[in-house]
Design a protein around this motif. Sequence first.
Motif, PDB file in Angstrom:
ATOM      1  N   LEU A 139       2.665  -3.340 -13.064  1.00 14.94           N
ATOM      2  CA  LEU A 139       3.496  -2.833 -11.971  1.00 14.94           C
ATOM      3  C   LEU A 139       3.553  -1.316 -11.978  1.00 14.94           C
ATOM      4  O   LEU A 139       3.743  -0.692 -13.024  1.00 14.94           O
ATOM      5  CB  LEU A 139       4.924  -3.390 -12.099  1.00 14.94           C
ATOM      6  CG  LEU A 139       5.985  -2.828 -11.132  1.00 14.94           C
ATOM      7  CD1 LEU A 139       5.652  -3.193  -9.689  1.00 14.94           C
ATOM      8  CD2 LEU A 139       7.368  -3.337 -11.507  1.00 14.94           C
ATOM      9  N   TYR A 140       3.382  -0.739 -10.792  1.00 15.55           N
ATOM     10  CA  TYR A 140       3.657   0.684 -10.588  1.00 15.55           C
ATOM     11  C   TYR A 140       4.674   0.814  -9.473  1.00 15.55           C
ATOM     12  O   TYR A 140       4.427   0.404  -8.337  1.00 15.55           O
ATOM     13  CB  TYR A 140       2.376   1.454 -10.234  1.00 15.55           C
ATOM     14  CG  TYR A 140       2.630   2.899  -9.890  1.00 15.55           C
ATOM     15  CD1 TYR A 140       3.402   3.715 -10.720  1.00 15.55           C
ATOM     16  CD2 TYR A 140       2.102   3.467  -8.732  1.00 15.55           C
ATOM     17  CE1 TYR A 140       3.645   5.035 -10.406  1.00 15.55           C
ATOM     18  CE2 TYR A 140       2.334   4.790  -8.406  1.00 15.55           C
ATOM     19  CZ  TYR A 140       3.109   5.571  -9.253  1.00 15.55           C
ATOM     20  OH  TYR A 140       3.366   6.884  -8.937  1.00 15.55           O
ATOM     21  N   VAL A 141       5.834   1.381  -9.792  1.00 15.21           N
ATOM     22  CA  VAL A 141       6.903   1.620  -8.828  1.00 15.21           C
ATOM     23  C   VAL A 141       6.809   3.072  -8.380  1.00 15.21           C
ATOM     24  O   VAL A 141       6.868   3.989  -9.206  1.00 15.21           O
ATOM     25  CB  VAL A 141       8.286   1.343  -9.449  1.00 15.21           C
ATOM     26  CG1 VAL A 141       9.385   1.629  -8.423  1.00 15.21           C
ATOM     27  CG2 VAL A 141       8.366  -0.094  -9.949  1.00 15.21           C
ATOM     28  N   HIS A 142       6.671   3.290  -7.088  1.00 17.05           N
ATOM     29  CA  HIS A 142       6.449   4.636  -6.577  1.00 17.05           C
ATOM     30  C   HIS A 142       7.383   4.918  -5.405  1.00 17.05           C
ATOM     31  O   HIS A 142       7.957   4.013  -4.801  1.00 17.05           O
ATOM     32  CB  HIS A 142       4.994   4.817  -6.142  1.00 17.05           C
ATOM     33  CG  HIS A 142       4.562   3.849  -5.084  1.00 17.05           C
ATOM     34  ND1 HIS A 142       4.706   4.096  -3.735  1.00 17.05           N
ATOM     35  CD2 HIS A 142       4.011   2.611  -5.172  1.00 17.05           C
ATOM     36  CE1 HIS A 142       4.251   3.073  -3.042  1.00 17.05           C
ATOM     37  NE2 HIS A 142       3.829   2.150  -3.884  1.00 17.05           N
TER      38      HIS A 142
ATOM     39  N   PHE B  21       2.244   6.764  -0.233  1.00 17.00           N
ATOM     40  CA  PHE B  21       1.302   6.270  -1.238  1.00 17.00           C
ATOM     41  C   PHE B  21      -0.088   6.025  -0.652  1.00 17.00           C
ATOM     42  O   PHE B  21      -1.060   5.856  -1.408  1.00 17.00           O
ATOM     43  CB  PHE B  21       1.838   4.972  -1.853  1.00 17.00           C
ATOM     44  CG  PHE B  21       1.085   4.510  -3.065  1.00 17.00           C
ATOM     45  CD1 PHE B  21       1.023   5.297  -4.208  1.00 17.00           C
ATOM     46  CD2 PHE B  21       0.422   3.289  -3.061  1.00 17.00           C
ATOM     47  CE1 PHE B  21       0.325   4.886  -5.333  1.00 17.00           C
ATOM     48  CE2 PHE B  21      -0.276   2.860  -4.189  1.00 17.00           C
ATOM     49  CZ  PHE B  21      -0.324   3.658  -5.327  1.00 17.00           C
ATOM     50  N   SER B  22      -0.197   6.022   0.660  1.00 15.91           N
ATOM     51  CA  SER B  22      -1.470   5.690   1.306  1.00 15.91           C
ATOM     52  C   SER B  22      -2.652   6.519   0.786  1.00 15.91           C
ATOM     53  O   SER B  22      -3.717   5.952   0.471  1.00 15.91           O
ATOM     54  CB  SER B  22      -1.354   5.845   2.820  1.00 15.91           C
ATOM     55  OG  SER B  22      -0.410   4.944   3.340  1.00 15.91           O
ATOM     56  N   PRO B  23      -2.517   7.862   0.672  1.00 15.77           N
ATOM     57  CA  PRO B  23      -3.661   8.640   0.187  1.00 15.77           C
ATOM     58  C   PRO B  23      -4.010   8.364  -1.273  1.00 15.77           C
ATOM     59  O   PRO B  23      -5.099   8.718  -1.727  1.00 15.77           O
ATOM     60  CB  PRO B  23      -3.198  10.097   0.360  1.00 15.77           C
ATOM     61  CG  PRO B  23      -2.056  10.035   1.311  1.00 15.77           C
ATOM     62  CD  PRO B  23      -1.393   8.723   1.060  1.00 15.77           C
ATOM     63  N   TYR B  24      -3.071   7.771  -2.027  1.00 15.64           N
ATOM     64  CA  TYR B  24      -3.265   7.570  -3.452  1.00 15.64           C
ATOM     65  C   TYR B  24      -3.757   6.167  -3.812  1.00 15.64           C
ATOM     66  O   TYR B  24      -4.221   5.941  -4.931  1.00 15.64           O
ATOM     67  CB  TYR B  24      -1.945   7.805  -4.203  1.00 15.64           C
ATOM     68  CG  TYR B  24      -1.431   9.208  -4.152  1.00 15.64           C
ATOM     69  CD1 TYR B  24      -1.831  10.154  -5.092  1.00 15.64           C
ATOM     70  CD2 TYR B  24      -0.539   9.604  -3.164  1.00 15.64           C
ATOM     71  CE1 TYR B  24      -1.349  11.454  -5.063  1.00 15.64           C
ATOM     72  CE2 TYR B  24      -0.048  10.898  -3.115  1.00 15.64           C
ATOM     73  CZ  TYR B  24      -0.464  11.815  -4.064  1.00 15.64           C
ATOM     74  OH  TYR B  24       0.020  13.097  -4.020  1.00 15.64           O
ATOM     75  N   ARG B  25      -3.597   5.228  -2.897  1.00 16.25           N
ATOM     76  CA  ARG B  25      -3.847   3.827  -3.264  1.00 16.25           C
ATOM     77  C   ARG B  25      -5.260   3.618  -3.814  1.00 16.25           C
ATOM     78  O   ARG B  25      -5.446   2.987  -4.862  1.00 16.25           O
ATOM     79  CB  ARG B  25      -3.606   2.918  -2.059  1.00 16.25           C
ATOM     80  CG  ARG B  25      -3.683   1.431  -2.407  1.00 16.25           C
ATOM     81  CD  ARG B  25      -3.292   0.570  -1.228  1.00 16.25           C
ATOM     82  NE  ARG B  25      -1.898   0.766  -0.850  1.00 16.25           N
ATOM     83  CZ  ARG B  25      -0.880   0.126  -1.422  1.00 16.25           C
ATOM     84  NH1 ARG B  25      -1.113  -0.716  -2.415  1.00 16.25           N
ATOM     85  NH2 ARG B  25       0.345   0.353  -1.009  1.00 16.25           N
ATOM     86  N   HIS B  26      -6.251   4.134  -3.109  1.00 19.54           N
ATOM     87  CA  HIS B  26      -7.630   3.960  -3.561  1.00 19.54           C
ATOM     88  C   HIS B  26      -7.846   4.629  -4.917  1.00 19.54           C
ATOM     89  O   HIS B  26      -8.528   4.077  -5.801  1.00 19.54           O
ATOM     90  CB  HIS B  26      -8.608   4.527  -2.529  1.00 19.54           C
ATOM     91  CG  HIS B  26     -10.047   4.397  -2.933  1.00 19.54           C
ATOM     92  ND1 HIS B  26     -10.705   3.189  -2.989  1.00 19.54           N
ATOM     93  CD2 HIS B  26     -10.951   5.336  -3.332  1.00 19.54           C
ATOM     94  CE1 HIS B  26     -11.950   3.378  -3.383  1.00 19.54           C
ATOM     95  NE2 HIS B  26     -12.125   4.671  -3.605  1.00 19.54           N
TER      96      HIS B  26
END
Length: 506
Positions: A246-249, A254-259
Amino acid sequence: MEIINSLFSWFIRKRLNELGQAINNPIETQSDLLKNLISTASDTEWGKKYQYQSVKTSREFKARVPLQDYESHKPYIERLMNGENNLLWPSKIKWFSKSSGTTQDKSKFIPVSAEALEECHYKGGKDLYALYYNAYPESQIFTGKALVMGGSHKLREVSNELSYGDISAILIQNVPWWANLHRTPDLRIALMDEWENKIEQMARQAIQEDVSQMVGVPTWTVVLIKKIFEITGKNDMSEVWPSLELYVHGGVSFSPYRHLFQELIRSSKMNYWETYNASEGFFGIQDQRDSDELLLLLNNGIYYEFLPETEIGKDDPQTLSLEDVKTETNYALIISTNAGLWRYNIGDTIRFTSLDPFRIKITGRTKSFINAFGEELMVGDAEKALAETCHELRCSVTDFTAGPVYFSVEGKGAHEWFLEFETEPDDFERFIDLLDEKLTSTNSDYEAKRINDLALQRPVMHKLEPGTFYRWMKQQGKLGGQNKVPRLANDRKIIEQLNEFLKSPA
């Protein structure tokens, strides 16, 4: 650890009952909460000023108290920081959360009451795990430790009894002793001031632990992961922590970081869970698998109002209560809290995706900004820094726009600027460095991200030929009227459009 996981999961799931009551009775929950807030604060200086004792309804509350922002609360907050009490809220305010400032102030200080800690921030954390366990009943996150990657600086004393710092530092400082048994790093490292050393020590301690979950803003989490790779020689966090699930952010999109995270953590069991919390309060939590919608928390010490985008900037703006909102409409979020913020515009805009239950998405800020890395650079900060830079270097800028350069596996983040000069500086490299210095001195969150290039690198800047913005706006069909070159954007749409335009024949 299996026993601990079972006990924690049992305790956390009990909170689903309370959440369910608020979800099933949202309007009544918010109405009762407002009455409680007004009644509790009726004998404060603020409560007496607006005659809270005679306020019986939300309609009367809205009519009595004008919309507020940090500047209107600032005189009260300054007095609280000088040791006065019973101004905005009756209980003694011992902590102030330091966050990015307005155009007038480098930083702002948000009061944090004991009630806000327990009934908002910590309660929101418990709600988070209740909702996660409800979505993933097979979860084993409490068999390992939680790595809490806060943006914290050590609390600094205002006086013997008052302290300020990032909200994460305040939360860590006041968390119950038993909660620290389950988290890493230890308190000494978590509250360190010097970030480069802190990242190093955090990484070296964390790789000795069995970490099953990470909590933090993406910016600093990526920095930490890269440090761990440097130390261990690994390139996949699931090899370092096999139990990681799990990563809680929260805090930035978060869209630019997901990949990027999927490249850094190559595990099929990895889950990502979004929250919406800030210095002012804990507002929303993801409650469904694979969703970017957030359940609005209705019984955590915050009364909400919603200012339609069409009302922003009016002399007498009219807000809506929860029962009047619609989906697919942008609203500025207005809050009244159990820390003494009253009808306070936090500067965020949201829209509802569902009215049963009430779910939202964060759509942006009420003003132009870049907050891709938690730096919260507002257009006022940028324009002030640019004006001071031009004044010192005897140059002038006619138009500019800026956006983020996102993190990649190989590189760090930055801001990318396009500028058109009326009078060019003699030394463009000096211009870049001076503007960077001015931004650092203007905005404390930008400053924190630029320390030793840990999260933000030196700005990337491009000089445009005179008339470039004019031709670009003409191509967009946006000449004249109210059309302006966008100043700051929190995504790369405008940057990419400009790049494509510059490649095309003149």
